[in-house]
Motif scaffolding. Structure first.
Motif, PDB file in Angstrom:
ATOM      1  N   LEU A 127       4.631   4.720 -17.867  1.00  0.00           N
ATOM      2  CA  LEU A 127       3.626   4.941 -17.074  1.00  0.00           C
ATOM      3  C   LEU A 127       2.842   6.289 -17.492  1.00  0.00           C
ATOM      4  O   LEU A 127       1.628   6.307 -17.565  1.00  0.00           O
ATOM      5  CB  LEU A 127       4.045   5.105 -15.677  1.00  0.00           C
ATOM      6  N   GLN A 172      -3.124  -1.124 -11.652  1.00  0.00           N
ATOM      7  CA  GLN A 172      -2.125  -1.721 -11.061  1.00  0.00           C
ATOM      8  C   GLN A 172      -1.058  -0.666 -10.301  1.00  0.00           C
ATOM      9  O   GLN A 172      -0.590  -1.029  -9.040  1.00  0.00           O
ATOM     10  CB  GLN A 172      -1.366  -2.510 -11.944  1.00  0.00           C
ATOM     11  N   GLY A 173      -0.900   0.265 -11.001  1.00  0.00           N
ATOM     12  CA  GLY A 173       0.048   1.395 -10.434  1.00  0.00           C
ATOM     13  C   GLY A 173      -0.609   2.155  -9.265  1.00  0.00           C
ATOM     14  O   GLY A 173       0.143   2.177  -8.504  1.00  0.00           O
ATOM     15  N   GLY A 220      -2.588  -4.679  -2.900  1.00  0.00           N
ATOM     16  CA  GLY A 220      -2.783  -3.933  -4.165  1.00  0.00           C
ATOM     17  C   GLY A 220      -1.501  -4.270  -5.186  1.00  0.00           C
ATOM     18  O   GLY A 220      -0.730  -4.759  -4.801  1.00  0.00           O
ATOM     19  N   GLY A 262      -2.578   0.674  -7.188  1.00  0.00           N
ATOM     20  CA  GLY A 262      -2.533  -0.149  -6.143  1.00  0.00           C
ATOM     21  C   GLY A 262      -0.916  -0.133  -5.531  1.00  0.00           C
ATOM     22  O   GLY A 262      -0.839  -0.588  -4.536  1.00  0.00           O
ATOM     23  N   GLY A 263       0.189  -0.127  -6.459  1.00  0.00           N
ATOM     24  CA  GLY A 263       1.280  -0.208  -6.098  1.00  0.00           C
ATOM     25  C   GLY A 263       1.835   0.807  -5.477  1.00  0.00           C
ATOM     26  O   GLY A 263       2.478   0.806  -4.339  1.00  0.00           O
ATOM     27  N   ASN A 264       1.715   1.978  -6.026  1.00  0.00           N
ATOM     28  CA  ASN A 264       2.211   3.263  -5.349  1.00  0.00           C
ATOM     29  C   ASN A 264       1.524   4.371  -5.681  1.00  0.00           C
ATOM     30  O   ASN A 264       1.551   5.087  -6.858  1.00  0.00           O
ATOM     31  CB  ASN A 264       3.730   3.370  -5.691  1.00  0.00           C
ATOM     32  N   LEU A 274       8.727   5.029  -8.468  1.00  0.00           N
ATOM     33  CA  LEU A 274       8.499   3.688  -9.094  1.00  0.00           C
ATOM     34  C   LEU A 274       7.200   3.134  -8.279  1.00  0.00           C
ATOM     35  O   LEU A 274       6.977   3.082  -7.234  1.00  0.00           O
ATOM     36  CB  LEU A 274       9.894   2.812  -8.772  1.00  0.00           C
ATOM     37  N   VAL A 275       6.751   2.465  -9.205  1.00  0.00           N
ATOM     38  CA  VAL A 275       5.756   1.349  -8.729  1.00  0.00           C
ATOM     39  C   VAL A 275       6.436   0.157  -8.691  1.00  0.00           C
ATOM     40  O   VAL A 275       6.696  -0.510  -9.870  1.00  0.00           O
ATOM     41  CB  VAL A 275       4.609   1.077  -9.745  1.00  0.00           C
ATOM     42  N   LEU A 276       6.788  -0.205  -7.452  1.00  0.00           N
ATOM     43  CA  LEU A 276       7.847  -1.578  -7.420  1.00  0.00           C
ATOM     44  C   LEU A 276       7.158  -2.791  -7.867  1.00  0.00           C
ATOM     45  O   LEU A 276       7.840  -3.727  -8.315  1.00  0.00           O
ATOM     46  CB  LEU A 276       8.177  -1.559  -6.020  1.00  0.00           C
ATOM     47  N   GLU A 277       5.870  -2.932  -7.889  1.00  0.00           N
ATOM     48  CA  GLU A 277       5.241  -4.193  -8.472  1.00  0.00           C
ATOM     49  C   GLU A 277       4.984  -4.135  -9.911  1.00  0.00           C
ATOM     50  O   GLU A 277       4.635  -5.375 -10.515  1.00  0.00           O
ATOM     51  CB  GLU A 277       4.038  -4.423  -7.912  1.00  0.00           C
ATOM     52  N   LEU A 278       5.316  -3.160 -10.685  1.00  0.00           N
ATOM     53  CA  LEU A 278       5.192  -3.302 -11.884  1.00  0.00           C
ATOM     54  C   LEU A 278       6.659  -3.365 -12.625  1.00  0.00           C
ATOM     55  O   LEU A 278       7.766  -3.104 -11.966  1.00  0.00           O
ATOM     56  CB  LEU A 278       4.700  -1.821 -12.455  1.00  0.00           C
TER      57      LEU A 278
END
Lengths: 323, 510
Positions: free
Chosen positions: B359, A196-197, A266, A199-201, B347-351
């Motif tokens: 992380l 997930q990470g 993603g 796909g996110g960034n 950051l992973v903005l979706e998480l």
């Protein structure tokens, strides 16, 4: 009003948005067509949905990590032909009939490894790299099969994938287990969190010191192995390996992943959505045939469904996220 | 001398802060005007308003004697304002000549007049003493300095009355700078004006007719460049009577030597090599690295976290030489980077906030690959208490947190993964005062636990107030260490702008 909101919340949290649509189509078909609720039709439907779902489960993880694999359909073909050649050449005499399963999955893993090297290590865009392997692998299918359908599978091999356990078709069991494992990996494990990470960034993961390349490489190998498994299931259900086996399967898989609510950009994915998407797609295709509508409409309808899902998905479906 | 442009009482208000306060500003025909001020003084904002990129909250602009309102960059361009931004904007895949004429192609009866455009390009490049640049070469393959020259050539070719340049010399060599000055003088001869932003005061004194100083969004000085004007006068105007803020922080016990660079040379984003950098960071110590924009602070942070290679010299951790091939090596060595750009890199903005915090510590929170969510949450609850974060924020997507909370999450990630050396690149950029204080307190708590913190910051107030020891990166040398209190605001500015030399070495460091 409150209970309505609750129900809506439950549906969102569990990615069940497609469930009412599925029930509607099923009820309508039971009324409209006598041959819908027959065991033969249900088995056909289950086989079709299952093979798609095996691929789509892996594709859910891959798309969640902002990857994509267009070569899975060709891999299905090569795995099926590979298993056929295994028996044709009499390798089962030395390694037994179940060695074909290992062989088919290994073929898939090898193609996944090639994809992984191209995307993760060399850094090609996944879309282009897997488009290349899609054509190359389909070529390999033609070469190894000489363009002919190969039969002659050992019945014990066929039984593994097309028999029944407690009255449930084996293909359904294989697909169900695959989806369960995929959901577990995505929602409960370190790997799923990192996918997930990714796909996110991706940049964030890289600067944080995560082994991004290894993660990507692994996800393509996983995808290849599942495509190999789908190829074996297909070969067993047809008792034959055709040179065109698996054509367009990559698009069916991507379609149900998107319909289910996984974001193509993603970061967010749902295996439950994918399961429902696969059921709905299978159901619609089956209905079109049973209602005597020209099969040409099938592609058209599937295309429309994807578009509707994407449009509706912007706030509703893609807003749903994995916990 | 006639004014080309007169701006009066320009104000610019952003949510909560006033970037410009009643600034008056004029440019005469044939004038080369310098604009200086420290980071955040409002130079760039003023330029952006003159170029129509931003609109003033209030104030008037008069150009060629008539009032104008620039609704966008095109409107400003139509009135004759030509902007050359700090970042070179060229299409890498096109040739030099194609870039120079992009959108303004010359055509004859039979399509594009390539020969004409080629000749014009050669002429303009010759004016910039850049004959070595092949007009038919792809722009992307040119060195950074040449690209900047092409960008300048492109703008000059399109014409204009006022040329606005934001730090044009940052990526130029000394010779290229001289060529640019030659061109500015030629434009001046044609009655055209230039506005020029630079941190290099000697360049300003060399080329400008007049220098305007901004401080905290106000016009605080207007100097005619005659023989009596010195760098010291300019620095004094920029600094004013400001003093460094004190951030109360308990001084902790200075422990063992953690991270050390021994005459490390790195290359900047502009491709220039820095002077040899030697820093020492001990456990229990906040080390500051400061300097003007473009001197290589972020690049140094990237080198120490494995994102950029060391060109020369050696890195040592606890006296042992280390090689950082990638951030994976940095994590293994317990060196953690809090990057400057939270949203793009941190950051992973979706998480969720919690998932972002853990992380890099998932391994210790999981068994057989399965994340033990109870333990993850426990760790999150423990951490949010350290930071006065509300519990409900843990489950919220990082995208929906305020800048200050986002920054806390990124720093907490380093705490979770038990980093022993923290590299903080502009950790308070764009966050409000309250959150800033929290971040400083957190840094204080960290070093109290015998971690080493290296703070990369271009805010003088911040490094003077927070750091136990300070190094200054400048284009003329690497200076320091200076103990806390050894430098005041004016002293630091003098070092950064090169009006004082390093004659205050630190003696009582340990």
């Amino acid at each position: 009003m409150n209970s309505q909101n609750k129900a809506f919340g439950f549906i969102q949290d569990h990615h069940l948005q497609l469930l009412p649509v599925i029930l509607l189509v099923a009820v309508a078909m039971t009324i409209l067509s006598e041959s819908f609720m027959t065991s033969q039709n249900m088995i056909n439907l289950a086989n079709r949905v299952s093979i798609n779902l095996i691929i789509a489960s892996g594709m859910t993880l891959l798309i969640t990590s902002e990857g994509i694999d267009l070569s899975v359909g060709s891999t299905v073909g090569l795995s099926a032909v590979g298993a056929a050649i295994y028996f044709q050449n009499g390798w089962d005499a030395s390694f037994g009939p179940y060695g074909a399963i290992v062989f088919g999955v290994a073929v898939g893993a090898a193609i996944g490894l090639v994809n992984g090297i191209l995307v993760a290590l060399i850094g090609l865009p996944a879309f282009i790299a897997t488009l290349g392997t899609m054509l190359a692998v389909r070529g390999l299918v033609f070469i190894t099969s000489s363009g002919r359908t190969i039969m002659g599978f050992d019945p014990r091999f066929i039984e593994v994938f097309s028999g029944f356990t407690f009255g449930i078709p084996r293909a359904v069991i294989v697909a169900g287990l695959t989806a369960l494992v995929a959901a577990y990996v995505l929602n409960k494990t370190t790997t799923g969190r990192l996918l997930q990470g990714l796909g996110g960034n991706e940049r964030c993961l890289y600067t944080a010191g995560i082994r991004v390349k290894r993660l990507k490489l692994g996800s393509y190998v996983m995808m290849g192995m599942l495509a190999g498994l789908a190829g074996l299931t297909l070969a067993a259900s047809m008792s034959a390996a055709e040179p065109f086996a698996g054509s367009w399967y990559e698009l069916d898989a991507i379609a149900v992943v998107v319909m289910g609510g996984t974001a193509l950009t993603g970061g967010r994915g749902t295996v439950m959505g994918t399961v429902l998407g696969a059921i709905l797609l299978g159901l619609v295709a089956n209905s079109i045939i049973l209602l005597g509508i020209s099969a040409y409409y099938q592609t058209f309808v599937v295309g429309l469904m994807i578009l509707v899902a994407i449009v509706m998905g912007s706030p509703v479906l893609t807003g749903a996220r994995a916990n | 001398m006639k004014n080309i442009l007169t701006a009066s009482k320009i104000c610019k208000q952003y949510a909560g802060t006033r970037a410009l306060n009643e600034v008056d500003f004029e440019i005469g025909e044939g004038e080369i005007l310098g604009l200086i001020g420290e980071n955040g003084a409002g130079k760039s904002t003023l330029m952006r308003i003159l170029c129509g990129i931003e609109q003033p909250t209030s104030g008037d602009i008069v150009m060629h004697g008539k009032p104008v309102e620039f609704s966008g960059p095109q409107a400003a361009q139509a009135e004759g304002i030509a902007m050359i931004p700090q970042e070179v904007l060229l299409v890498d895949e096109l040739t030099v000549v194609e870039n120079i004429f992009l959108g303004h192609e010359e055509s004859g009866a039979f399509g594009l007049s390539k020969r004409q455009m080629l000749a014009d390009t050669r002429a303009i490049l010759a004016e910039l003493d850049s004959q070595q640049v092949d007009p038919e070469h792809l722009t992307g393959n040119l060195p950074k300095g040449s690209q900047q020259m092409v960008a300048i050539a492109r703008r000059v070719m399109q014409g204009g009355d006022v040329f606005v340049m934001d730090e044009p010399t940052a990526s130029l060599t000394g010779e290229e700078t001289q060529s640019l000055f030659k061109l500015l003088k030629k434009l001046k001869g044609e009655g055209k004006a230039s506005v020029f932003i630079s941190h290099r005061l000697e360049e300003m004194l060399e080329i400008c007719d007049r220098i305007v100083v901004l401080r905290d969004g106000e016009h605080v000085g207007n100097f005619i460049n005659d023989d009596t004007l010195t760098k010291d006068k300019l620095v004094a105007a920029m600094v004013g009577s400001a003093v460094a803020n004190e951030f109360a922080r308990t001084v902790s016990h200075i422990g063992e030597l953690m991270l050390e660079t021994d005459k490390v040379v790195i290359s900047t984003f502009q491709g220039r090599k820095t002077h040899p950098i030697s820093i020492q960071a001990h456990a229990g110590e906040v080390v500051g690295i400061t300097g003007l924009a473009g001197v290589g602070k972020t690049e140094l942070a990237h080198v120490l976290s494995g994102l950029r290679p060391v060109v020369e010299g050696e890195l040592r951790l606890r006296g042992r030489p280390i090689t950082l091939r990638s951030p994976v090596d940095a994590l293994k060595n317990k060196i953690g980077l809090v990057s400057e750009d939270r949203r793009a890199e941190g950051l992973v903005l979706e998480l969720t906030a919690l998932a972002n915090m853990t992380l890099t510590s998932l391994k210790k929170l999981s068994r057989l690959g399965r994340i033990e969510k109870d333990r993850e949450r426990q760790l999150g609850l423990l951490m949010k208490d350290k930071l006065n974060m509300r519990t409900e924020y843990l489950g919220r997507d990082a995208n929906h947190l305020s800048g200050g909370n986002q920054q806390k999450v990124v720093i907490i990630r380093q705490l979770c993964s038990e980093a022993e050396v923290l590299l903080l690149d502009e950790p308070t950029k764009g966050i409000d005062i309250g959150a800033k204080a929290e971040v400083y307190r957190l840094i204080g708590d960290l070093v109290a636990e015998q971690k080493a913190a290296i703070l990369f910051s271009s805010e003088p107030q911040e490094v003077l107030g927070v750091c136990d020891k300070l190094y200054v990166l400048t284009s003329h040398g690497f200076l320091g260490p200076y103990a806390k209190g050894a430098l005041d605001y004016a002293g630091l500015m003098a070092l950064e702008f090169g009006t004082a030399t390093s004659d205050t070495p630190m003696e009582a460091a340990e």
